[in-house]
Motif scaffolding. Structure first.
Motif, short mmCIF file in Angstrom:
data_model
loop_
_atom_site.label_atom_id
_atom_site.label_comp_id
_atom_site.label_asym_id
_atom_site.label_seq_id
_atom_site.Cartn_x
_atom_site.Cartn_y
_atom_site.Cartn_z
N THR A 41 1.08 -13.40 -4.35
CA THR A 41 1.09 -12.64 -5.60
C THR A 41 1.16 -11.15 -5.34
N TYR A 42 0.36 -10.67 -4.38
CA TYR A 42 0.37 -9.25 -4.06
C TYR A 42 1.74 -8.82 -3.52
N ARG A 43 2.32 -9.60 -2.64
CA ARG A 43 3.64 -9.26 -2.09
C ARG A 43 4.70 -9.23 -3.19
N LYS A 44 4.66 -10.21 -4.07
CA LYS A 44 5.62 -10.28 -5.17
C LYS A 44 5.49 -9.05 -6.08
N ALA A 45 4.27 -8.55 -6.23
CA ALA A 45 4.03 -7.36 -7.04
C ALA A 45 4.44 -6.07 -6.33
N GLY A 46 4.78 -6.16 -5.04
CA GLY A 46 5.25 -5.00 -4.30
C GLY A 46 4.29 -4.46 -3.26
N PHE A 47 3.13 -5.08 -3.10
CA PHE A 47 2.20 -4.63 -2.08
C PHE A 47 2.77 -4.89 -0.70
N LYS A 48 2.50 -3.97 0.20
CA LYS A 48 2.93 -4.10 1.59
C LYS A 48 1.69 -4.23 2.48
N GLU A 49 1.84 -5.05 3.51
CA GLU A 49 0.75 -5.17 4.48
C GLU A 49 0.71 -3.89 5.30
N GLU A 50 -0.48 -3.29 5.35
CA GLU A 50 -0.64 -2.03 6.06
C GLU A 50 -1.45 -2.18 7.34
N GLY A 51 -2.08 -3.32 7.49
CA GLY A 51 -2.86 -3.55 8.69
C GLY A 51 -3.73 -4.78 8.56
N ARG A 52 -4.39 -5.10 9.65
CA ARG A 52 -5.29 -6.26 9.69
C ARG A 52 -6.57 -5.88 10.41
N LEU A 53 -7.64 -6.38 9.87
CA LEU A 53 -8.91 -6.29 10.57
C LEU A 53 -9.11 -7.68 11.17
N ARG A 54 -8.89 -7.78 12.46
CA ARG A 54 -8.83 -9.08 13.11
C ARG A 54 -10.19 -9.76 13.17
N LEU A 75 -0.67 -5.48 -15.28
CA LEU A 75 -1.33 -4.62 -16.27
C LEU A 75 -2.26 -3.62 -15.59
N LEU A 76 -2.97 -4.07 -14.57
CA LEU A 76 -3.89 -3.19 -13.86
C LEU A 76 -3.13 -2.08 -13.13
N LEU A 77 -1.99 -2.42 -12.53
CA LEU A 77 -1.18 -1.41 -11.85
C LEU A 77 -0.56 -0.44 -12.85
N GLN A 78 -0.11 -0.96 -13.97
CA GLN A 78 0.43 -0.10 -15.03
C GLN A 78 -0.63 0.91 -15.48
N TYR A 79 -1.85 0.43 -15.66
CA TYR A 79 -2.95 1.30 -16.05
C TYR A 79 -3.25 2.33 -14.95
N ALA A 80 -3.30 1.87 -13.72
CA ALA A 80 -3.61 2.76 -12.58
C ALA A 80 -2.57 3.87 -12.43
N ASN A 94 -9.43 12.97 -6.08
CA ASN A 94 -8.76 14.05 -5.36
C ASN A 94 -7.58 13.55 -4.55
N ASN A 95 -7.62 12.30 -4.11
CA ASN A 95 -6.52 11.72 -3.34
C ASN A 95 -5.64 10.80 -4.17
N GLN A 96 -5.97 10.64 -5.43
CA GLN A 96 -5.22 9.80 -6.37
C GLN A 96 -5.05 8.37 -5.84
N CYS A 97 -6.14 7.79 -5.35
CA CYS A 97 -6.05 6.42 -4.85
C CYS A 97 -7.29 5.63 -5.26
N ALA A 98 -7.13 4.31 -5.25
CA ALA A 98 -8.22 3.41 -5.61
C ALA A 98 -7.99 2.07 -4.93
N LEU A 99 -9.01 1.24 -4.94
CA LEU A 99 -8.90 -0.14 -4.49
C LEU A 99 -8.99 -1.03 -5.72
N LEU A 100 -8.42 -2.22 -5.61
CA LEU A 100 -8.51 -3.15 -6.72
C LEU A 100 -9.13 -4.45 -6.28
N ALA A 101 -9.69 -5.13 -7.25
CA ALA A 101 -10.24 -6.47 -7.06
C ALA A 101 -9.84 -7.28 -8.28
N ILE A 102 -9.50 -8.54 -8.05
CA ILE A 102 -9.06 -9.38 -9.15
C ILE A 102 -9.42 -10.82 -8.80
#
Length: 172
Positions: free
Chosen positions: A131-144, A103-108, A76-84
């Protein structure tokens, strides 16, 4: 048409029953501490989950390298988490994880029509963060200081990428 599951060097493949024994060898404490925030413990193969799980295999030798999954999908929110994860140390740093991530992002984004893919990563896993930053992921927060290892506290970094951001990067 694009091939959703095959890249230059690797493919995202369906899990096979023969994978279980090989993946058990990856469950050493170092590997577990890089991909999981839970305490290290030899695990029994899990029962089937609602996650979309893939195995990362080489195209030429069909060698098992790792796993990739989309989980916690909220349609319903069109979102998911990934693990690799790439299992053996000798296969890391060769671009397999980065290619599997693409490939996983292309599929998603193209097949599942998701709008957002997120993840969390332990702050000491610097190769994954790059790797995540290079793929375009942005840091959205930290759980300290949510991960305690060897008497030290580490942050869990929350990252995400939106479909429009990923599509723009593909056009560059």
């Amino acid at each position: 048409m694009i091939d959703l599951f095959t890249g230059t060097a690797i493919s995202l493949a369906a899990p096979r029953s023969s994978d279980i024994e090989e993946m058990k060898t990856w469950r050493n404490s170092h590997y577990l501490r890089m991909v999981d925030t839970d305490y290290a413990f030899p695990k029994v193969p899990e029962s089937p989950s609602k996650a979309l799980e893939f195995r990362i295999r080489t195209n030429e030798e069909d060698q098992l390298l790792g796993f990739a999954a989309l989980h916690s999908i909220e349609w319903n929110n069109q979102c998911a988490l990934l693990a690799i994860g790439i299992g053996e140390e000798e296969h890391r740093g060769k671009g397999y994880g980065a290619e599997a991530l693409q490939l996983l992002l292309q599929y998603a984004f193209y097949e599942l029509n998701l709008n957002r893919v997120g993840l969390d990563v332990i702050s000491y896993n610097e190769p994954a963060i790059r790797t995540y930053r290079k793929a375009g992921f942005k840091e959205e927060g930290r759980l300290r200081e949510t991960v305690l290892r060897d008497g030290k506290a580490f942050d869990r970094i929350v990252m995400g990428i939106l479909r429009r951001e990923w599509v723009a990067l593909q056009a560059e």
